[in-house]
Every structure is written in C-alpha cells, then in structure tokens.
Design an enzyme around this catalytic site. Sequence first.
Site, PDB file in Angstrom:
ATOM      1  N   CYS A   4       4.028  12.087 -32.303  1.00  0.00           N
ATOM      2  CA  CYS A   4       3.256  11.766 -31.094  1.00  0.00           C
ATOM      3  C   CYS A   4       4.183  11.126 -30.053  1.00  0.00           C
ATOM      4  CB  CYS A   4       2.112  10.816 -31.454  1.00  0.00           C
ATOM      5  SG  CYS A   4       1.273  10.133 -30.018  1.00  0.00           S
ATOM      6  N   CYS A   7       3.349   7.460 -29.254  1.00  0.00           N
ATOM      7  CA  CYS A   7       3.772   6.567 -30.342  1.00  0.00           C
ATOM      8  C   CYS A   7       5.277   6.311 -30.244  1.00  0.00           C
ATOM      9  CB  CYS A   7       3.441   7.162 -31.711  1.00  0.00           C
ATOM     10  SG  CYS A   7       1.716   6.968 -32.196  1.00  0.00           S
ATOM     11  N   ASP A  30       4.032   7.196 -15.262  1.00  0.00           N
ATOM     12  CA  ASP A  30       3.835   8.600 -15.640  1.00  0.00           C
ATOM     13  C   ASP A  30       5.052   9.413 -15.181  1.00  0.00           C
ATOM     14  OD1 ASP A  30       1.021  10.464 -16.237  1.00  0.00           O
ATOM     15  OD2 ASP A  30       2.830  11.461 -15.497  1.00  0.00           O
ATOM     16  N   HIS A  46      -1.740   4.244 -32.869  1.00  0.00           N
ATOM     17  CA  HIS A  46      -2.269   5.570 -32.555  1.00  0.00           C
ATOM     18  C   HIS A  46      -3.781   5.642 -32.730  1.00  0.00           C
ATOM     19  CE1 HIS A  46      -1.891   9.873 -31.836  1.00  0.00           C
ATOM     20  NE2 HIS A  46      -2.918   9.981 -32.671  1.00  0.00           N
ATOM     21  N   ASN A  83      -9.020  10.932 -19.506  1.00  0.00           N
ATOM     22  CA  ASN A  83      -9.310  12.324 -19.830  1.00  0.00           C
ATOM     23  C   ASN A  83      -9.658  12.343 -21.320  1.00  0.00           C
ATOM     24  OD1 ASN A  83      -8.716  13.268 -17.246  1.00  0.00           O
ATOM     25  ND2 ASN A  83      -6.540  13.476 -17.716  1.00  0.00           N
ATOM     26  N   GLY A  89      -9.238  17.739 -20.009  1.00  0.00           N
ATOM     27  CA  GLY A  89      -7.927  17.633 -19.364  1.00  0.00           C
ATOM     28  C   GLY A  89      -6.936  16.762 -20.100  1.00  0.00           C
ATOM     29  N   HIS A  94      -3.088  10.883 -27.588  1.00  0.00           N
ATOM     30  CA  HIS A  94      -2.962   9.444 -27.907  1.00  0.00           C
ATOM     31  C   HIS A  94      -3.663   8.749 -26.739  1.00  0.00           C
ATOM     32  CE1 HIS A  94      -0.279   5.872 -29.302  1.00  0.00           C
ATOM     33  NE2 HIS A  94      -1.025   5.414 -28.286  1.00  0.00           N
ATOM     34  N   HIS A  96      -5.033   7.071 -23.652  1.00  0.00           N
ATOM     35  CA  HIS A  96      -4.340   6.460 -22.521  1.00  0.00           C
ATOM     36  C   HIS A  96      -5.278   6.374 -21.324  1.00  0.00           C
ATOM     37  CE1 HIS A  96      -3.567  10.823 -22.533  1.00  0.00           C
ATOM     38  NE2 HIS A  96      -3.670  10.758 -21.208  1.00  0.00           N
ATOM     39  N   HIS A  98      -5.246   6.331 -17.301  1.00  0.00           N
ATOM     40  CA  HIS A  98      -4.455   6.571 -16.095  1.00  0.00           C
ATOM     41  C   HIS A  98      -4.783   5.496 -15.066  1.00  0.00           C
ATOM     42  CE1 HIS A  98      -3.074  10.802 -16.884  1.00  0.00           C
ATOM     43  NE2 HIS A  98      -4.136  10.819 -17.666  1.00  0.00           N
TER      44      HIS A  98
HETATM   45  P1  5GP Z   1      -3.415  13.623 -20.021  1.00  0.00           P
HETATM   46  O1  5GP Z   1      -3.432  14.938 -19.302  1.00  0.00           O
HETATM   47  O2  5GP Z   1      -3.196  13.789 -21.498  1.00  0.00           O
HETATM   48  O3  5GP Z   1      -4.579  12.737 -19.686  1.00  0.00           O
HETATM   49  O4  5GP Z   1      -2.181  12.853 -19.436  1.00  0.00           O
HETATM   50  C1  5GP Z   1      -0.943  12.793 -20.054  1.00  0.00           C
HETATM   51  C2  5GP Z   1       0.028  12.268 -19.029  1.00  0.00           C
HETATM   52  O5  5GP Z   1       1.227  11.969 -19.683  1.00  0.00           O
HETATM   53  C3  5GP Z   1       0.368  13.261 -17.918  1.00  0.00           C
HETATM   54  O6  5GP Z   1       0.012  12.694 -16.655  1.00  0.00           O
HETATM   55  C4  5GP Z   1       1.866  13.489 -18.063  1.00  0.00           C
HETATM   56  O7  5GP Z   1       2.520  13.584 -16.819  1.00  0.00           O
HETATM   57  C5  5GP Z   1       2.305  12.267 -18.836  1.00  0.00           C
HETATM   58  N1  5GP Z   1       3.451  12.467 -19.731  1.00  0.00           N
HETATM   59  C6  5GP Z   1       3.620  13.477 -20.620  1.00  0.00           C
HETATM   60  N2  5GP Z   1       4.758  13.321 -21.312  1.00  0.00           N
HETATM   61  C7  5GP Z   1       5.325  12.164 -20.862  1.00  0.00           C
HETATM   62  C8  5GP Z   1       6.529  11.468 -21.197  1.00  0.00           C
HETATM   63  O8  5GP Z   1       7.315  11.858 -22.077  1.00  0.00           O
HETATM   64  N3  5GP Z   1       6.769  10.297 -20.518  1.00  0.00           N
HETATM   65  C9  5GP Z   1       5.919   9.813 -19.549  1.00  0.00           C
HETATM   66  N4  5GP Z   1       6.272   8.682 -18.938  1.00  0.00           N
HETATM   67  N5  5GP Z   1       4.780  10.457 -19.216  1.00  0.00           N
HETATM   68  C10 5GP Z   1       4.480  11.617 -19.858  1.00  0.00           C
HETATM   69 ZN    ZN Z   2       0.339   8.302 -30.920  1.00  0.00          ZN
END
Ligand code: 5GP
Ligand code: ZN
Length: 109
Positions: A4, A7, A30, A46, A83, A89, A94, A96, A98
């Site tokens: 992950c 993680c 992000d 996690h 999301n 989306g 994991h 999170h 935004h």
């Molecule tokens: P989700 O679409 O799952 O709600 O959002 C995941 C977010 O994680 C996206 O906005 C994407 O840009 C961000 N993201 C994905 N991989 C990484 C990473 O390795 N590092 C960082 N800082 N952000 C990431």
């Molecule tokens: Zn995780």
Amino acid sequence: MTDCIFCKIAQNSLPSEIVFENENFLAFKDIFPRAPIHYLIIPKNHIESIASDNSEEIAGELIRAAKKIAEDKKISGYKLVFNVGEAGGQIVPHLHLHFLAGGDSELKI
Ligand code: 5GP
Ligand code: ZN
C-alpha cells in the site's frame, strides 16, 4: 499492508512532503494537486475507506487534523473530500481525507 503506497508513506519508506504529523495521523502534499493547496490526511494504520467498519471515529480525527492544519497555516476556507470506493473515485485504497484550498482564488464545487 506492504503493497500500500500510503502505508509506505506513513512508514517513511516512500518520500512525501509532510505538512502535519502526530502519533496516529499524517498529512502530506498530493503529488498531483487539483487546487493551489492540496493535502492528503491519512491514518498511519491501514484502513481501506469510509465504508470500512468503525471508520467513523477515525474520520472525526482526520477532520480534527484538517482543522489544526487550517489554523496553523491560517487557511480561512477549504474543502474536505472523502472519495469512497472505486465508483466514488477512490484510487488509493487507504483511507484519506482530501484537504483543498484555493490560495487567493475561490474553490467552487
Ligand atoms: P483518491 O482518488 O484515491 O481519492 O486520491 C488519491 C490521491 O493520491 C490522488 O489525488 C493522487 O494524486 C494522490 N497520490 C497517488 N499516489 C501518490 C504518491 O505516491 N504520493 C503523493 N503525495 N500523492 C499520491
Ligand atoms: Zn495502507
């Protein structure tokens, strides 16, 4: 969860630009920002998503962290987004939160 990415970020085995950290939670920039300010706030442990059992208390803690970040950085207005699931989306499985803010511009949904 060893595969992950969040993680790995929480365990410092993947780099990130950290903006807030305490014992159980971490916030970082992000990598693909959708607003002038775009942070992700995560629990270090996690848990998959808001749809997971017993996510409510953790969600409250993520919101508490968001409020602290806004206070510390003097961000007067912001948007908080969960999301939930692929169809909602969510790409990274994991939990999170935004945290989006507009800098000088307004953020409208
Ligand atoms: P989700 O679409 O799952 O709600 O959002 C995941 C977010 O994680 C996206 O906005 C994407 O840009 C961000 N993201 C994905 N991989 C990484 C990473 O390795 N590092 C960082 N800082 N952000 C990431
Ligand atoms: Zn995780």
